[in-house]
Design an enzyme around this catalytic site. Structure first.
Site, PDB file in Angstrom:
ATOM      1  N   ALA A 161       0.807  -1.227   0.133  1.00 58.71           N
ATOM      2  CA  ALA A 161       0.000  -0.030   0.011  1.00 58.71           C
ATOM      3  C   ALA A 161       0.850   1.355  -0.127  1.00 58.71           C
ATOM      4  CB  ALA A 161      -0.867   0.007   1.317  1.00 58.71           C
ATOM      5  N   PRO A 187      -5.620   8.419  -1.499  1.00 56.32           N
ATOM      6  CA  PRO A 187      -6.817   9.298  -2.295  1.00 56.32           C
ATOM      7  C   PRO A 187      -6.002  10.414  -2.917  1.00 56.32           C
ATOM      8  CG  PRO A 187      -7.838   8.467  -0.137  1.00 56.32           C
ATOM      9  CD  PRO A 187      -6.316   8.154  -0.148  1.00 56.32           C
ATOM     10  N   THR A 196      -4.633  -3.580  -4.028  1.00 53.35           N
ATOM     11  CA  THR A 196      -4.759  -4.989  -4.531  1.00 53.35           C
ATOM     12  C   THR A 196      -4.523  -6.180  -3.336  1.00 53.35           C
ATOM     13  OG1 THR A 196      -3.897  -4.436  -6.894  1.00 53.35           O
ATOM     14  CG2 THR A 196      -4.170  -6.836  -6.393  1.00 53.35           C
ATOM     15  N   GLN A 254     -10.032  -7.964 -46.495  1.00 51.36           N
ATOM     16  CA  GLN A 254      -8.860  -6.974 -46.198  1.00 51.36           C
ATOM     17  C   GLN A 254      -9.161  -6.416 -44.837  1.00 51.36           C
ATOM     18  OE1 GLN A 254      -7.525  -3.438 -48.377  1.00 51.36           O
ATOM     19  NE2 GLN A 254      -5.809  -4.846 -48.985  1.00 51.36           N
ATOM     20  N   HIS A 286     -14.931 -10.979 -33.903  1.00 54.12           N
ATOM     21  CA  HIS A 286     -16.083 -11.773 -33.167  1.00 54.12           C
ATOM     22  C   HIS A 286     -17.529 -11.205 -33.282  1.00 54.12           C
ATOM     23  CE1 HIS A 286     -12.742 -14.249 -31.828  1.00 54.12           C
ATOM     24  NE2 HIS A 286     -13.598 -15.053 -31.430  1.00 54.12           N
ATOM     25  N   GLY A 287     -17.431  -9.843 -33.743  1.00 56.55           N
ATOM     26  CA  GLY A 287     -19.010  -9.319 -33.891  1.00 56.55           C
ATOM     27  C   GLY A 287     -19.606  -9.475 -32.566  1.00 56.55           C
ATOM     28  N   GLU A 311       0.449   0.429 -11.627  1.00 51.97           N
ATOM     29  CA  GLU A 311       2.076   0.559 -11.372  1.00 51.97           C
ATOM     30  C   GLU A 311       2.561   1.251 -12.493  1.00 51.97           C
ATOM     31  OE1 GLU A 311       3.455  -3.751 -10.563  1.00 51.97           O
ATOM     32  OE2 GLU A 311       1.632  -4.098  -9.711  1.00 51.97           O
ATOM     33  N   THR A 339       0.983   4.671 -14.662  1.00 51.90           N
ATOM     34  CA  THR A 339       0.087   4.960 -15.856  1.00 51.90           C
ATOM     35  C   THR A 339       0.860   5.081 -17.226  1.00 51.90           C
ATOM     36  OG1 THR A 339       0.154   7.255 -15.432  1.00 51.90           O
ATOM     37  CG2 THR A 339      -1.541   6.182 -14.398  1.00 51.90           C
ATOM     38  N   GLU A 351       0.985   7.527 -18.927  1.00 54.89           N
ATOM     39  CA  GLU A 351       1.712   8.930 -18.893  1.00 54.89           C
ATOM     40  C   GLU A 351       2.947   9.065 -18.153  1.00 54.89           C
ATOM     41  OE1 GLU A 351      -1.669   8.171 -18.402  1.00 54.89           O
ATOM     42  OE2 GLU A 351      -2.233   8.644 -20.434  1.00 54.89           O
TER      43      GLU A 351
HETATM   44  C1  LIG Z   1      -7.379  -2.210  -9.768  1.00 53.05           C
HETATM   45  C2  LIG Z   1      -6.061  -1.290  -9.311  1.00 53.05           C
HETATM   46  C3  LIG Z   1      -5.084  -1.959  -8.449  1.00 53.05           C
HETATM   47  C4  LIG Z   1      -4.149  -1.140  -7.913  1.00 53.05           C
HETATM   48  N1  LIG Z   1      -3.297  -1.841  -6.796  1.00 53.05           N
HETATM   49  C5  LIG Z   1      -2.402  -1.187  -6.184  1.00 53.05           C
HETATM   50  C6  LIG Z   1      -1.594  -1.678  -5.021  1.00 53.05           C
HETATM   51  O1  LIG Z   1      -1.652  -2.776  -4.834  1.00 53.05           O
HETATM   52  N2  LIG Z   1      -1.028  -0.914  -4.395  1.00 53.05           N
HETATM   53  C7  LIG Z   1      -0.931   0.470  -4.661  1.00 53.05           C
HETATM   54  O2  LIG Z   1      -0.329   1.169  -3.862  1.00 53.05           O
HETATM   55  N3  LIG Z   1      -1.710   0.945  -5.582  1.00 53.05           N
HETATM   56  C8  LIG Z   1      -2.506   0.464  -6.127  1.00 53.05           C
HETATM   57  N4  LIG Z   1      -3.090   0.742  -7.279  1.00 53.05           N
HETATM   58  C9  LIG Z   1      -3.139   2.325  -7.431  1.00 53.05           C
HETATM   59  C10 LIG Z   1      -2.698   2.756  -8.963  1.00 53.05           C
HETATM   60  O3  LIG Z   1      -1.021   2.495  -8.730  1.00 53.05           O
HETATM   61  C11 LIG Z   1      -2.819   4.144  -9.208  1.00 53.05           C
HETATM   62  O4  LIG Z   1      -4.219   4.134  -9.491  1.00 53.05           O
HETATM   63  C12 LIG Z   1      -2.139   4.740 -10.258  1.00 53.05           C
HETATM   64  O5  LIG Z   1      -0.718   5.028  -9.912  1.00 53.05           O
HETATM   65  C13 LIG Z   1      -2.459   6.277 -10.821  1.00 53.05           C
HETATM   66  O6  LIG Z   1      -2.759   7.092  -9.762  1.00 53.05           O
HETATM   67  P1  LIG Z   1      -4.278   7.736  -9.597  1.00 53.05           P
HETATM   68  O7  LIG Z   1      -5.367   6.555  -9.652  1.00 53.05           O
HETATM   69  O8  LIG Z   1      -4.134   8.569  -8.158  1.00 53.05           O
HETATM   70  O9  LIG Z   1      -4.365   8.810 -11.022  1.00 53.05           O
HETATM   71  P2  LIG Z   1      -3.777  10.025 -10.797  1.00 53.05           P
HETATM   72  O10 LIG Z   1      -2.305  10.264 -10.278  1.00 53.05           O
HETATM   73  O11 LIG Z   1      -4.603  11.162 -10.194  1.00 53.05           O
HETATM   74  O12 LIG Z   1      -3.620  10.566 -12.313  1.00 53.05           O
HETATM   75  C14 LIG Z   1      -4.898  10.936 -13.092  1.00 53.05           C
HETATM   76  C15 LIG Z   1      -4.419  10.800 -14.276  1.00 53.05           C
HETATM   77  O13 LIG Z   1      -3.545  12.152 -14.706  1.00 53.05           O
HETATM   78  C16 LIG Z   1      -2.587  11.620 -15.484  1.00 53.05           C
HETATM   79  N5  LIG Z   1      -1.367  12.426 -14.704  1.00 53.05           N
HETATM   80  C17 LIG Z   1      -1.023  12.648 -13.541  1.00 53.05           C
HETATM   81  N6  LIG Z   1       0.261  13.342 -13.399  1.00 53.05           N
HETATM   82  C18 LIG Z   1       0.553  13.497 -14.775  1.00 53.05           C
HETATM   83  C19 LIG Z   1       1.709  14.281 -15.420  1.00 53.05           C
HETATM   84  N7  LIG Z   1       2.519  14.636 -14.617  1.00 53.05           N
HETATM   85  N8  LIG Z   1       1.647  14.206 -16.512  1.00 53.05           N
HETATM   86  C20 LIG Z   1       0.601  13.659 -17.559  1.00 53.05           C
HETATM   87  N9  LIG Z   1      -0.316  12.951 -17.027  1.00 53.05           N
HETATM   88  C21 LIG Z   1      -0.275  12.830 -15.703  1.00 53.05           C
HETATM   89  C22 LIG Z   1      -2.163  10.144 -14.958  1.00 53.05           C
HETATM   90  O14 LIG Z   1      -1.540   9.451 -15.823  1.00 53.05           O
HETATM   91  C23 LIG Z   1      -3.805   9.583 -15.222  1.00 53.05           C
HETATM   92  O15 LIG Z   1      -4.131   9.462 -16.306  1.00 53.05           O
HETATM   93  C24 LIG Z   1      -4.041   0.272  -8.083  1.00 53.05           C
HETATM   94  C25 LIG Z   1      -5.163   0.716  -8.906  1.00 53.05           C
HETATM   95  C26 LIG Z   1      -6.080  -0.011  -9.411  1.00 53.05           C
HETATM   96  C27 LIG Z   1      -7.074   0.767 -10.381  1.00 53.05           C
END
Ligand SMILES: Cc1cc2nc3c(=O)[nH]c(=O)nc-3n(C[C@H](O)[C@H](O)[C@H](O)COP(=O)(O)OP(=O)(O)OC[C@H]3O[C@@H](n4cnc5c(N)ncnc54)[C@H](O)[C@@H]3O)c2cc1C
Length: 390
Positions: free
Chosen positions: A127, A131, A161, A280, A339-340, A364, A366, A368
């Site tokens: 973890a 938020p 997770t 095609q 697969h439609g 792990e 995004t 970005e």
């Molecule tokens: C199903 C699931 C399992 C997960 N498991 C774990 C876990 O086991 N442990 C754990 O600690 N976390 C876990 N996470 C958290 C996950 O790693 C985060 O959701 C992820 O890192 C993105 O953070 P956020 O959701 O706060 O999005 P944000 O950081 O708020 O980002 C929102 C959007 O803005 C973009 N963004 C943010 N900053 C920038 C920037 N500087 N430039 C361009 N774009 C930007 C991001 O790419 C994204 O598209 C999990 C998430 C999910 C959905």
């Protein structure tokens, strides 16, 4: 240049393929049936049974050091095995594993946390996300305050997770707010659920789901610090680094299986008096998918090879994660199109993959964040164009 596998790599890969084909794939129809009935796809006891069966074949602890009974496989072989696992949509993984950073445990922590986790008797979760801090993980606010020989933990972690099933959490907390998390201000704690944290399931578009963890004055003894005080962020980045080649390796297995289904469908489904594969439009979807799949395969294997070669794997791993996650989303989307209407039903696993792999572009790191790492490495001259050949 040799793009082949050694005899040993091939033998291990083939044994894993055999196991997945013979023991895991036969459960697939039952899994889909249960999920259609809104029941858990695979019970914990069923997963354990499969893992113990795999242990008899020698598959136990892919990444676990031999001194703990594991296989301690090179990253390239682990990558190949994760691809085999990805071929089945049953949420299976080999047993005998523990979060890589748990190996920083003290002798006492080994007995209490590491060994039972490897044996599958205890479940962990990791973890860091909060938020208010996901991509910007160094911005965590979750606080651990020293109190004599203990620490008092307060705050919320989210999207964790396995957080609803875990017996203990590896929690990254701010121990020195004056310093940034990156500069020694964060520490990793091993926190038993019995110490008083609670979790809440978060429904998502995927099967299962992560959880929010709530800590309200949870008292944790000093001996439960994992690694050193101030080392938490470094450990967290080490944990995340592993997934950057295993996640896309899994994606390659999914994409291969899905593309196989699309090829078979294109060769059998007829419209307007001809097989759809004679069009095609369909041929190009198959060709693009195969090309991207191959490109992803080699990016991923190179990232894994970089780990084995003792080089800094971060740049290659970010490219592998970015491209592999995008590739599997594009391939599964095309496979659904081919697969439609059937592709959209729950009779087939395609819509399940469609929902599952969307996550690969988010967790792990995004897309970005991977782009940020790749471009930053180049812009500051840390990485040369051309990779290790450059
Ligand atoms: C199903 C699931 C399992 C997960 N498991 C774990 C876990 O086991 N442990 C754990 O600690 N976390 C876990 N996470 C958290 C996950 O790693 C985060 O959701 C992820 O890192 C993105 O953070 P956020 O959701 O706060 O999005 P944000 O950081 O708020 O980002 C929102 C959007 O803005 C973009 N963004 C943010 N900053 C920038 C920037 N500087 N430039 C361009 N774009 C930007 C991001 O790419 C994204 O598209 C999990 C998430 C999910 C959905």
């Amino acid at each position: 240049m040799d793009f082949g596998l050694s005899d040993e790599e091939r033998a291990i890969r083939d044994t894993a393929r055999d196991f997945i084909t013979r023991e895991v794939m036969p459960l697939e129809q039952e899994l889909l049936r249960r999920e259609r009935a809104h029941q858990p796809g695979l019970e914990r006891s069923e997963l354990r049974e499969l893992q113990l069966k795999a242990r008899k074949f020698g598959f136990w602890g892919l990444a676990t050091p031999a001194e703990y009974g594991g296989m301690d496989l090179p990253a390239v072989v682990q990558s190949l095995i994760w691809t085999e696992i990805g071929r089945s949509f049953v949420p299976f993984r080999f047993g005998g594993e523990a979060d890589n950073i748990l190996f920083h445990a003290t002798e006492e922590q080994r007995q209490e946390f590491l060994l039972p986790t490897i044996e599958g008797e205890r479940n962990s979760c990791f973890a860091i996300t909060e938020p208010g801090a996901g991509s910007d993980a160094a911005n965590i606010r979750f606080r651990a305050r020293r109190d004599g020989d203990d620490w008092i933990l307060n705050g919320e972690k989210t999207f964790i997770t396995g957080g609803n099933e875990a017996d203990f959490a590896i929690v990254i907390a701010v121990t020195d707010p004056e310093r940034g998390a990156r500069d020694g201000g964060a520490t990793a704690f091993l926190v038993d659920r019995a110490m008083g944290w609670r979790s809440e399931f978060i429904p998502t578009m995927g099967e299962g789901g992560p959880a929010s963890l709530f800590f309200d004055d949870v008292r944790v003894p000093n001996r439960n610090i994992l690694g050193e005080v101030g080392q938490g962020f470094t450990l967290a980045m080490q944990w995340i680094g592993k997934g950057r080649y295993t996640i896309p390796s899994h994606a390659v297995g999914i994409a291969e299986r899905a593309l196989r289904m699309a090829i078979d469908h294109a060769n059998t489904r007829e419209t307007f008096g001809a097989r759809i594969g004679t069009n095609q439009a369909i041929q190009w979807m198959i060709a693009d998918s195969e090309t991207e799949l191959e490109a992803a395969r080699w990016l991923i294997l190179r990232a894994a090879w970089t780990v084995d070669a003792g080089l800094d794997p971060r740049h290659a791993s970010s490219m592998a994660k970015l491209y592999g996650a995008g590739m599997v989303n594009r391939v599964v989307d095309r496979v659904m199109q081919i697969h439609g209407g059937m592709g959209y039903t729950r009779e087939l696993p395609i819509e399940r993959w469609y929902r599952q792999v969307r996550l690969y572009r988010i967790f792990e790191g995004t897309d970005e964040m991977q782009r940020l790492i790749i471009s930053r490495d180049l812009l500051r001259g840390y990485t040369k164009l051309g990779g290790h050949l450059g």
